[in-house]
Design a protein around this motif. Structure first.
Motif: not given
Length: 385
Positions: A367-385, A180-189
């Motif tokens: 790994v669980t008996e039913k469905e995976a418990e995802v630990l990393t929760r950063a957004p996965k939609q295509f982020i455009i900076i 979340a922090y680094i998204l604000g630091q990424i820029q051309p140049g």
């Protein structure tokens, strides 16, 4: 108490930090494994396995374990640390790191005797034992029956206990915060190195003990290289930027990858991103106890193959992690390990097109008996900076 031979025995009465019960259970598990495999004693030297069994996080030590004793040998640098961390162990201070001193102490105690008329079956880490350590143990090795235990200990570490899972959740949460922090630091140049450094500095400022591996920051055409470390390449408008990073926190690793786009993506960039995201979500849905690593890999790989990019996904779908960032089992085309509840693995499909670029999306999940418990929760939609 000193025996006059460069050895000081220390009565360990520290209360520790609440891990004593967990560590005691680990010694019980390793002793049961020793019985199953016919190993009478262990001499553990790798820092990772010493940390797992005893809680001691120093970089040098020797841990002896049999059915009745757990003895940690350290030199002067680590005595206070060992007293605090290795609560279930007897702590013995050595005048040097030489293994022969530890062996001498064990001989005096009479702990190196095998069953009547047999040599002691001694477990040694064949994946770690160096020539120097072999020489340090000297002639004593000829008196015992060495048995390789690297795989035995690796199997014990595969299923995480509640204590480990909580620590790995904390490491994953810190990784999310870093993204979340680094998204604000990424820029051309800016260069890839500048982005990677800013991310590492922030994570360390927030408490990370270190990086779980050298950060990957690959932009533009370089993003087609799955393990491209950060370079002096300057970010440009239209670039894909893949960031693969993780922290070490309280002795445990995290690992996450996200790919973003600097400016409006092209139709092909969107297409490939969507394919990888579908493959990743398919892999996570398939991550259920009872399946093999090969089966989970096949589910995600089929999505990429059906889209026509099979030849551009050349690595495995994921790997286990914990005290180190790459552990067993693996999610790949060959691993037949049956997944068990409590294993923590990554799911990280990618498409890499030489000369054009690449996309990878990675999460760590339990790994669980039913469905995976995802630990990393950063957004996965295509982020455009």
């Amino acid at each position: 108490m000193s025996n006059g031979k460069g050895i000081v025995v220390i009565n360990n009465k520290e209360s520790g930090d609440g891990r004593q019960g967990v560590l005691t259970q680990r010694f019980e598990r390793v002793r049961r494994a020793m019985e199953r495999e016919g190993v009478e004693a262990l001499l553990v030297c790798s820092p990772e396995n010493i940390f797992y069994l005893s809680g001691f996080a120093g970089s040098a030590g020797i841990l002896f374990v049999d059915q009745e004793h757990a003895c940690l040998f350290v030199d002067f640098r680590y005595v206070e640390q060992a007293k605090t961390q290795a609560v279930p162990c007897e702590i013995v201070e050595l005048a040097s790191e030489r293994g022969e001193l530890a062996v001498g102490f064990l001989r005096e105690k009479g702990w190196l005797k095998g069953a009547p008329q047999t040599r002691l079956s001694m477990g040694l880490e064949e994946d770690f034992l160096s020539w120097r350590l072999y020489e340090d143990y000297g002639e004593w090795l000829s008196e015992c029956e060495p048995v390789g235990i690297s795989q035995m200990l690796a199997r014990l570490r595969q299923v995480k206990d509640c204590w480990e899972l909580e620590l790995m959740k904390q490491a994953a949460a810190l990784t999310d915060r870093g993204f979340a922090y680094i998204l604000g630091q990424i820029q051309p140049g800016k260069t890839e190195k500048e982005v990677a450094l800013a991310l590492e500095v922030a994570l360390r400022a927030w408490g990370a003990e270190g990086c779980s591996f050298d950060f990957i920051a690959a932009s533009g055409p370089r993003s087609s290289m799955p393990h491209a470390l950060a370079s002096e390449r300057v970010l440009s408008r239209g670039d894909l930027l893949t960031l693969d990073f993780g922290v070490k926190l309280n002795g445990y690793c995290s690992d996450m990858t996200r790919t973003v786009c600097l400016g409006e993506p092209t139709a092909r960039q969107r297409e490939i991103y969507d394919i990888v995201l579908r493959a990743q979500e398919t892999g996570l849905k398939a991550l259920i106890a009872g399946k093999t690593g090969r089966e989970v890999d096949a589910c995600a790989r089929a999505v990429i193959a059906e889209a026509g990019y099979e030849s551009h996904f050349g690595h495995g779908l994921g790997h286990a992690l914990g005290i180190v960032v790459h552990e067993e089992p693996r999610l790949n085309t060959r691993d037949e390990t049956v997944l068990l509840p409590g294993m923590v693995v990554t799911v990280e499909p990618g498409i890499y097109v030489p000369g054009w670029g690449g996309v990878r999306i990675e999460d760590m999940a339990v790994v669980t008996e039913k469905e995976a418990e995802v630990l990393t929760r950063a957004p996965k939609q295509f982020i455009i900076i």
